[in-house]
Design a protein around this motif. Structure first.
Motif, PDB file in Angstrom:
ATOM      1  N   ASP A 113       0.843  -1.185   0.000  1.00 53.57           N
ATOM      2  CA  ASP A 113       0.000   0.000   0.000  1.00 53.57           C
ATOM      3  C   ASP A 113       0.886   1.246   0.000  1.00 53.57           C
ATOM      4  O   ASP A 113       2.113   1.149  -0.076  1.00 53.57           O
ATOM      5  N   GLN A 114       0.254   2.399   0.108  1.00 49.39           N
ATOM      6  CA  GLN A 114       1.017   3.649   0.069  1.00 49.39           C
ATOM      7  C   GLN A 114       2.046   3.737   1.187  1.00 49.39           C
ATOM      8  O   GLN A 114       3.146   4.261   1.008  1.00 49.39           O
ATOM      9  N   LYS A 115       1.722   3.192   2.357  1.00 49.41           N
ATOM     10  CA  LYS A 115       2.642   3.273   3.494  1.00 49.41           C
ATOM     11  C   LYS A 115       3.886   2.412   3.299  1.00 49.41           C
ATOM     12  O   LYS A 115       4.985   2.794   3.695  1.00 49.41           O
ATOM     13  N   SER A 116       3.723   1.249   2.702  1.00 57.12           N
ATOM     14  CA  SER A 116       4.855   0.328   2.542  1.00 57.12           C
ATOM     15  C   SER A 116       5.566   0.501   1.206  1.00 57.12           C
ATOM     16  O   SER A 116       6.608  -0.116   0.973  1.00 57.12           O
ATOM     17  N   PHE A 117       5.014   1.358   0.324  1.00 53.49           N
ATOM     18  CA  PHE A 117       5.575   1.474  -1.028  1.00 53.49           C
ATOM     19  C   PHE A 117       6.993   2.030  -1.022  1.00 53.49           C
ATOM     20  O   PHE A 117       7.851   1.558  -1.769  1.00 53.49           O
ATOM     21  N   GLU A 118       7.275   3.033  -0.185  1.00 51.31           N
ATOM     22  CA  GLU A 118       8.614   3.638  -0.176  1.00 51.31           C
ATOM     23  C   GLU A 118       9.684   2.609   0.172  1.00 51.31           C
ATOM     24  O   GLU A 118      10.738   2.553  -0.465  1.00 51.31           O
ATOM     25  N   SER A 119       9.414   1.785   1.181  1.00 53.87           N
ATOM     26  CA  SER A 119      10.360   0.750   1.571  1.00 53.87           C
ATOM     27  C   SER A 119      10.505  -0.288   0.457  1.00 53.87           C
ATOM     28  O   SER A 119      11.621  -0.751   0.162  1.00 53.87           O
ATOM     29  N   TRP A 120       9.386  -0.668  -0.159  1.00 56.21           N
ATOM     30  CA  TRP A 120       9.422  -1.623  -1.277  1.00 56.21           C
ATOM     31  C   TRP A 120      10.265  -1.077  -2.423  1.00 56.21           C
ATOM     32  O   TRP A 120      11.113  -1.774  -2.977  1.00 56.21           O
ATOM     33  N   GLU A 121      10.049   0.192  -2.772  1.00 51.35           N
ATOM     34  CA  GLU A 121      10.768   0.787  -3.903  1.00 51.35           C
ATOM     35  C   GLU A 121      12.269   0.846  -3.630  1.00 51.35           C
ATOM     36  O   GLU A 121      13.085   0.596  -4.531  1.00 51.35           O
ATOM     37  N   GLN A 122      12.634   1.168  -2.402  1.00 53.09           N
ATOM     38  CA  GLN A 122      14.056   1.220  -2.061  1.00 53.09           C
ATOM     39  C   GLN A 122      14.709  -0.145  -2.253  1.00 53.09           C
ATOM     40  O   GLN A 122      15.801  -0.251  -2.830  1.00 53.09           O
ATOM     41  N   SER A 123      14.056  -1.209  -1.798  1.00 50.38           N
ATOM     42  CA  SER A 123      14.604  -2.558  -1.950  1.00 50.38           C
ATOM     43  C   SER A 123      14.634  -2.969  -3.411  1.00 50.38           C
ATOM     44  O   SER A 123      15.598  -3.605  -3.872  1.00 50.38           O
ATOM     45  N   PHE A 124      13.594  -2.610  -4.155  1.00 48.76           N
ATOM     46  CA  PHE A 124      13.546  -2.917  -5.584  1.00 48.76           C
ATOM     47  C   PHE A 124      14.712  -2.259  -6.315  1.00 48.76           C
ATOM     48  O   PHE A 124      15.409  -2.897  -7.111  1.00 48.76           O
ATOM     49  N   ARG A 125      14.959  -0.983  -6.039  1.00 47.39           N
ATOM     50  CA  ARG A 125      16.039  -0.268  -6.723  1.00 47.39           C
ATOM     51  C   ARG A 125      17.406  -0.833  -6.339  1.00 47.39           C
ATOM     52  O   ARG A 125      18.314  -0.898  -7.188  1.00 47.39           O
ATOM     53  N   GLN A 126      17.572  -1.217  -5.089  1.00 43.73           N
ATOM     54  CA  GLN A 126      18.843  -1.825  -4.678  1.00 43.73           C
ATOM     55  C   GLN A 126      19.091  -3.126  -5.427  1.00 43.73           C
ATOM     56  O   GLN A 126      20.218  -3.409  -5.862  1.00 43.73           O
ATOM     57  N   TYR A 127      18.038  -3.921  -5.579  1.00 48.11           N
ATOM     58  CA  TYR A 127      18.173  -5.193  -6.304  1.00 48.11           C
ATOM     59  C   TYR A 127      18.536  -4.942  -7.768  1.00 48.11           C
ATOM     60  O   TYR A 127      19.477  -5.552  -8.298  1.00 48.11           O
ATOM     61  N   ILE A 128      17.809  -4.026  -8.418  1.00 54.16           N
ATOM     62  CA  ILE A 128      18.038  -3.760  -9.836  1.00 54.16           C
ATOM     63  C   ILE A 128      19.440  -3.203 -10.071  1.00 54.16           C
ATOM     64  O   ILE A 128      20.145  -3.609 -10.998  1.00 54.16           O
ATOM     65  N   SER A 129      19.877  -2.270  -9.217  1.00 55.14           N
ATOM     66  CA  SER A 129      21.201  -1.669  -9.397  1.00 55.14           C
ATOM     67  C   SER A 129      22.320  -2.655  -9.127  1.00 55.14           C
ATOM     68  O   SER A 129      23.410  -2.531  -9.681  1.00 55.14           O
ATOM     69  N   SER A 130      22.063  -3.660  -8.278  1.00 49.83           N
ATOM     70  CA  SER A 130      23.095  -4.665  -7.980  1.00 49.83           C
ATOM     71  C   SER A 130      23.162  -5.747  -9.046  1.00 49.83           C
ATOM     72  O   SER A 130      24.210  -6.356  -9.253  1.00 49.83           O
ATOM     73  N   LYS A 131      22.058  -5.980  -9.746  1.00 45.69           N
ATOM     74  CA  LYS A 131      22.001  -7.072 -10.721  1.00 45.69           C
ATOM     75  C   LYS A 131      22.235  -6.623 -12.158  1.00 45.69           C
ATOM     76  O   LYS A 131      22.740  -7.398 -12.974  1.00 45.69           O
ATOM     77  N   ILE A 132      21.841  -5.394 -12.498  1.00 50.08           N
ATOM     78  CA  ILE A 132      21.938  -4.925 -13.878  1.00 50.08           C
ATOM     79  C   ILE A 132      23.099  -3.948 -14.004  1.00 50.08           C
ATOM     80  O   ILE A 132      23.177  -2.967 -13.276  1.00 50.08           O
ATOM     81  N   LYS A 133      24.001  -4.233 -14.946  1.00 50.16           N
ATOM     82  CA  LYS A 133      25.157  -3.382 -15.198  1.00 50.16           C
ATOM     83  C   LYS A 133      25.272  -3.104 -16.692  1.00 50.16           C
ATOM     84  O   LYS A 133      25.105  -4.011 -17.494  1.00 50.16           O
ATOM     85  N   PRO A 134      25.616  -1.868 -17.083  1.00 47.36           N
ATOM     86  CA  PRO A 134      25.677  -0.691 -16.215  1.00 47.36           C
ATOM     87  C   PRO A 134      24.294  -0.315 -15.693  1.00 47.36           C
ATOM     88  O   PRO A 134      23.284  -0.834 -16.167  1.00 47.36           O
ATOM     89  N   VAL A 135      24.275   0.575 -14.722  1.00 45.37           N
ATOM     90  CA  VAL A 135      23.020   0.977 -14.093  1.00 45.37           C
ATOM     91  C   VAL A 135      22.094   1.607 -15.131  1.00 45.37           C
ATOM     92  O   VAL A 135      22.526   2.354 -16.007  1.00 45.37           O
TER      93      VAL A 135
END
Length: 402
Positions: A77-99
């Motif tokens: 939901d809106q309350k948990s979205f910020e935390s979800w997005e942060q984890s999603f971006r960390q995963y994508i930036s760690s797995k996909i190169k270049p960023v």
């Protein structure tokens, strides 16, 4: 861009720029998604970036014809979205190169069901590879399929990157010609000039535009020298012109001194004349200001202005070029550090720096500063130690990591 509501209302099928995933995140956390689903999501995102961009919709089930049929709440939901997005971006930036730069995420409710839309731009920094745990893989979007990249796909991706780099170099060289041709300064004569270009890759898009009013309000958008009055006050004067927004400073004699030009496409051009033309009190000759001090001013100004660009949401990566004009016969003050030998070329180009999200500023600037020090006959820039590591006492202007 088509909205999430429109996508659902028209039941748009999967295609070249659209993908559905029926994903549910337990306890609203990205890390709780199964590894194989995370990997498939990364493959789709990288494939869009390697093609023409696209959108991934999380929370939509498909029928047997792969058309959207049912909404399935993603568990966020809106309350948990910020935390979800942060984890999603960390995963994508760690797995996909270049960023991949410019990925946007949105959460929206349709029929009381929470959905997530992930917009992926066409990348100017392709090809992008995703690591599957043991090796890197490359994917590209064809129709509604995510396919492994073929040799021709890779060739096309590298050709696109070469085109982007050539556009950047052409822009920089055209501006240098204008400066030397007195189209910017009224009468440069034989004065030496330092020119800095900070050019974002995204600036090569034909329709890319920067909100100049927002940039005008940023007091850190200032001239090279004087370096400012302190307290966040701008020393230069702001004017709009045909290229965008210029901050300029003139000496008491109204001679050209310094300006910073922010172009409509997000590129920056910074010039400095005063410090490049110093008359020595002893022999009366013209010199360049002590380069040991000059290069720190240079590094500090690039750092400040690259952060201004980030503040006004001009996305990285940035190419940074430094050029010395009309310098034949000139040498630096500070004979204890530099040999008493003038420069034998009229124009000196630095090796460009490449500032990106996953590289610290000091490392990014190493080739630029070192190549300029070499032009003065010195092996190392004073900003770095003998082993090439940054001299952090000299980089004391850095307040946070890019």
């Amino acid at each position: 861009m088509v909205t999430l509501q429109e996508i659902w209302d028209f039941k748009l099928p999967e295609g070249q720029k659209l993908e559905y995933k029926q994903y549910v995140f337990n306890n609203g956390q990205f890390k709780n998604l199964e590894d194989n689903k995370k990997r498939k999501l990364g493959q789709v995102i990288s494939s869009f970036a390697n093609a023409n961009g696209g959108s991934v919709i999380l929370g939509v089930a498909e029928d047997e014809n792969h058309d959207p049929s049912t909404l399935v709440d993603v568990g966020i939901d809106q309350k948990s979205f910020e935390s979800w997005e942060q984890s999603f971006r960390q995963y994508i930036s760690s797995k996909i190169k270049p960023v991949i730069y410019g990925i946007d995420c949105y959460i929206e409710q349709i029929e009381n069901v929470n959905l997530i839309k992930i917009d992926v731009p066409k990348s100017l920094n392709k090809p992008h590879a995703i690591n599957n745990g043991s090796k890197d893989e490359l994917f590209i979007r064809y129709g509604n399929m995510t396919n492994p990249m073929l040799l021709d796909d890779l060739r096309n991706a590298f050709e696109d990157k070469n085109i982007t780099e050539n556009k950047i170099i052409s822009f920089k060289n055209e501006r240098l010609s204008m400066i030397l041709g007195d189209e910017i300064f009224e009468d440069l004569d034989n004065d030496s000039v330092l020119v800095i270009h900070i050019i974002p890759e995204v600036s090569t898009k034909l329709n890319y535009y920067v909100n100049l009013r927002k940039a005008e309000q940023n007091q850190k958008l200032d001239v090279f020298s004087p370096t400012g009055m302190g307290g966040g006050y701008r020393r230069g004067n702001a004017v709009y012109n045909m290229d965008g927004l210029m901050i300029f400073y003139e000496s008491f004699s109204n001679a050209p001194s310094s300006y910073t030009q922010l172009f409509h496409n997000g590129s920056l051009e910074i010039t400095e004349v005063r410090l490049m033309n110093r008359t020595d009190d002893v022999d009366g000759k013209d010199y360049i200001y002590d380069w040991y001090e000059f290069e720190k001013l240079l590094a500090s100004k690039i750092y400040t202005l690259s952060n201004v660009m980030k503040d006004v949401q001009i996305q990285k990566p940035y190419y940074v070029f430094t050029t010395l004009l009309n310098v034949k016969g000139k040498q630096s003050l500070g004979f204890d550090l530099y040999p008493d030998k003038p420069i034998n070329r009229n124009i000196v180009h630095s090796v460009p720096a490449y500032i990106k999200e996953d590289m610290n500023f000091e490392s990014a600037l190493f080739p630029l500063l070192t190549s300029l020090a070499n032009a003065f006959g010195v092996k190392n820039s004073g900003m770095y130690l003998e082993d090439g590591s940054p001299n952090m006492e000299r980089f004391d202007f850095i307040t946070y990591r890019n």
